[in-house]
Design a protein around this motif. Sequence first.
Motif, PDB file in Angstrom:
ATOM      1  N   PRO A   1      -7.223   2.110  -0.563  1.00 43.52           N
ATOM      2  CA  PRO A   1      -7.441   3.174  -1.684  1.00 43.52           C
ATOM      3  C   PRO A   1      -7.059   4.473  -1.124  1.00 43.52           C
ATOM      4  O   PRO A   1      -6.728   5.259  -2.113  1.00 43.52           O
ATOM      5  CB  PRO A   1      -8.908   3.445  -1.951  1.00 43.52           C
ATOM      6  CG  PRO A   1      -9.688   2.752  -0.616  1.00 43.52           C
ATOM      7  CD  PRO A   1      -8.660   1.776  -0.091  1.00 43.52           C
ATOM      8  N   ASP A   2      -6.694   4.589   0.010  1.00 45.63           N
ATOM      9  CA  ASP A   2      -6.371   6.271   0.470  1.00 45.63           C
ATOM     10  C   ASP A   2      -4.843   6.161   0.916  1.00 45.63           C
ATOM     11  O   ASP A   2      -4.431   7.069   1.285  1.00 45.63           O
ATOM     12  CB  ASP A   2      -7.055   6.625   1.734  1.00 45.63           C
ATOM     13  CG  ASP A   2      -8.638   6.579   1.435  1.00 45.63           C
ATOM     14  OD1 ASP A   2      -8.960   7.048   0.185  1.00 45.63           O
ATOM     15  OD2 ASP A   2      -9.380   6.239   2.278  1.00 45.63           O
ATOM     16  N   ALA A   3      -4.143   5.262   0.448  1.00 45.64           N
ATOM     17  CA  ALA A   3      -2.725   5.461   0.876  1.00 45.64           C
ATOM     18  C   ALA A   3      -2.001   6.295   0.115  1.00 45.64           C
ATOM     19  O   ALA A   3      -1.045   6.860   0.694  1.00 45.64           O
ATOM     20  CB  ALA A   3      -1.962   4.023   0.563  1.00 45.64           C
ATOM     21  N   GLN A   4      -2.210   6.868  -1.064  1.00 45.84           N
ATOM     22  CA  GLN A   4      -1.632   7.951  -1.794  1.00 45.84           C
ATOM     23  C   GLN A   4      -0.156   7.621  -1.931  1.00 45.84           C
ATOM     24  O   GLN A   4       0.687   8.716  -1.783  1.00 45.84           O
ATOM     25  CB  GLN A   4      -2.037   9.247  -1.091  1.00 45.84           C
ATOM     26  CG  GLN A   4      -3.406   9.601  -1.068  1.00 45.84           C
ATOM     27  CD  GLN A   4      -3.785  10.873  -0.358  1.00 45.84           C
ATOM     28  OE1 GLN A   4      -2.722  11.394   0.224  1.00 45.84           O
ATOM     29  NE2 GLN A   4      -4.813  11.503  -0.471  1.00 45.84           N
ATOM     30  N   ALA A   5       0.134   6.300  -2.212  1.00 48.35           N
ATOM     31  CA  ALA A   5       1.520   6.290  -2.345  1.00 48.35           C
ATOM     32  C   ALA A   5       2.116   6.765  -3.582  1.00 48.35           C
ATOM     33  O   ALA A   5       1.759   6.960  -4.688  1.00 48.35           O
ATOM     34  CB  ALA A   5       1.770   4.463  -2.587  1.00 48.35           C
ATOM     35  N   GLU A   6       3.702   7.227  -3.500  1.00 52.96           N
ATOM     36  CA  GLU A   6       4.359   7.534  -4.611  1.00 52.96           C
ATOM     37  C   GLU A   6       4.904   6.669  -5.337  1.00 52.96           C
ATOM     38  O   GLU A   6       5.400   5.756  -4.995  1.00 52.96           O
ATOM     39  CB  GLU A   6       5.321   8.764  -4.229  1.00 52.96           C
ATOM     40  CG  GLU A   6       5.853   9.617  -5.400  1.00 52.96           C
ATOM     41  CD  GLU A   6       6.958  10.514  -4.643  1.00 52.96           C
ATOM     42  OE1 GLU A   6       7.357  11.556  -5.560  1.00 52.96           O
ATOM     43  OE2 GLU A   6       7.129  10.596  -3.477  1.00 52.96           O
ATOM     44  N   ARG A   7       4.511   6.499  -6.765  1.00 53.97           N
ATOM     45  CA  ARG A   7       4.974   5.603  -7.473  1.00 53.97           C
ATOM     46  C   ARG A   7       6.209   5.585  -7.906  1.00 53.97           C
ATOM     47  O   ARG A   7       7.025   6.813  -8.386  1.00 53.97           O
ATOM     48  CB  ARG A   7       4.082   5.288  -8.991  1.00 53.97           C
ATOM     49  CG  ARG A   7       2.635   5.290  -8.264  1.00 53.97           C
ATOM     50  CD  ARG A   7       2.355   4.030  -7.451  1.00 53.97           C
ATOM     51  NE  ARG A   7       2.797   2.804  -8.144  1.00 53.97           N
ATOM     52  CZ  ARG A   7       2.185   1.784  -8.683  1.00 53.97           C
ATOM     53  NH1 ARG A   7       0.815   2.146  -9.118  1.00 53.97           N
ATOM     54  NH2 ARG A   7       2.659   0.940  -9.303  1.00 53.97           N
TER      55      ARG A   7
ATOM     56  N   ASP B   1       0.789  -1.187   0.117  1.00 55.34           N
ATOM     57  CA  ASP B   1      -0.077   0.072  -0.123  1.00 55.34           C
ATOM     58  C   ASP B   1       0.911   1.474   0.022  1.00 55.34           C
ATOM     59  O   ASP B   1       0.267   2.012  -0.638  1.00 55.34           O
ATOM     60  CB  ASP B   1      -0.847   0.028   1.156  1.00 55.34           C
ATOM     61  CG  ASP B   1      -2.082  -0.914   1.038  1.00 55.34           C
ATOM     62  OD1 ASP B   1      -2.415  -1.429  -0.011  1.00 55.34           O
ATOM     63  OD2 ASP B   1      -2.677  -1.466   2.144  1.00 55.34           O
ATOM     64  N   LEU B   2       1.943   1.244   0.724  1.00 57.23           N
ATOM     65  CA  LEU B   2       2.566   2.503   0.981  1.00 57.23           C
ATOM     66  C   LEU B   2       3.858   2.518  -0.134  1.00 57.23           C
ATOM     67  O   LEU B   2       4.245   3.644  -0.537  1.00 57.23           O
ATOM     68  CB  LEU B   2       3.339   2.747   2.357  1.00 57.23           C
ATOM     69  CG  LEU B   2       2.239   2.595   3.499  1.00 57.23           C
ATOM     70  CD1 LEU B   2       2.845   2.967   4.797  1.00 57.23           C
ATOM     71  CD2 LEU B   2       1.258   3.674   3.134  1.00 57.23           C
TER      72      LEU B   2
ATOM     73  N   GLY C   1      -0.167   8.711 -14.132  1.00 59.69           N
ATOM     74  CA  GLY C   1       0.146   9.822 -12.936  1.00 59.69           C
ATOM     75  C   GLY C   1       1.554   9.933 -12.584  1.00 59.69           C
ATOM     76  O   GLY C   1       2.601   9.648 -13.209  1.00 59.69           O
TER      77      GLY C   1
ATOM     78  N   LYS D   1       5.772  11.867 -15.326  1.00 67.45           N
ATOM     79  CA  LYS D   1       4.627  11.610 -15.310  1.00 67.45           C
ATOM     80  C   LYS D   1       4.402  10.551 -16.212  1.00 67.45           C
ATOM     81  O   LYS D   1       4.645  10.636 -17.409  1.00 67.45           O
ATOM     82  CB  LYS D   1       3.649  12.762 -15.586  1.00 67.45           C
ATOM     83  CG  LYS D   1       2.213  12.596 -15.324  1.00 67.45           C
ATOM     84  CD  LYS D   1       1.450  13.841 -15.762  1.00 67.45           C
ATOM     85  CE  LYS D   1      -0.134  13.784 -15.440  1.00 67.45           C
ATOM     86  NZ  LYS D   1      -0.779  15.232 -15.637  1.00 67.45           N
TER      87      LYS D   1
END
Length: 237
Positions: free
Chosen positions: A123-129, A92-93, A159, A177
Amino acid sequence: MERRVIEAAEALARSLGNDTNHTVAAAAMDTNGRIHTAVNVYHFTGGPSAELVTLGVAATAGAGPLVAMAAAGDGGRGLISPCGRCRQVMLDLHPDILVAIPTVAGPQMRPIAKLLSDTYFFPDAQAERVFRFNRRYYDAVASGRKTSSVRWDERIAVGLAIFYFEDDAECPPLRGKILEVLRYRINGLTPERLRLSNGGTVEGYLESLRRHYPAMPADAFVDVVDFHVASSDPDHA
């Protein structure tokens, strides 16, 4: 370079002594090649595993997304696999992290998604890819000459992402991006779909792709990924 986490985790594990409260060490590497280490905190209420403590240590150091993780046990136990909770948290992170696991063939680095197939995603982890490249592509990507890549069996999301160049500390990560991910079966690839503009052939491209992905089946689906580095992407904040 990413396998340095194994050496770091095992070295820290050898230093733990006989403290029953701290029996496992972990090490993680960020996109700048920095190693972050920590140990578990055993407690009957459910103390955190070494991997989770390491995530916190890395975050405290402003590490950003992590690219590799390893854990080792005290008393000469060597490399150990992460538990289910640690796998879910890492997925998730840090969804693009590689995790060291012991196998009969020796230590292997595996994508975290491969250790948790068909799993739940928070769904709310907002992990940086993280989008990985071979280091030989650094100049072409950094200059904007290379703006597409073909991938098999990887989870690529549209993204913002950090473009990470494997096994080379001299190639700093870039911000960019992912613009579009288009999936095709191999036999449906064309020069246009592969973005071939320099006289290259589909056959030549596929030969190179199979060398990179030796386990890729003959009828595989592949993803054509279009991207921009931050300097050429006006929408990148």
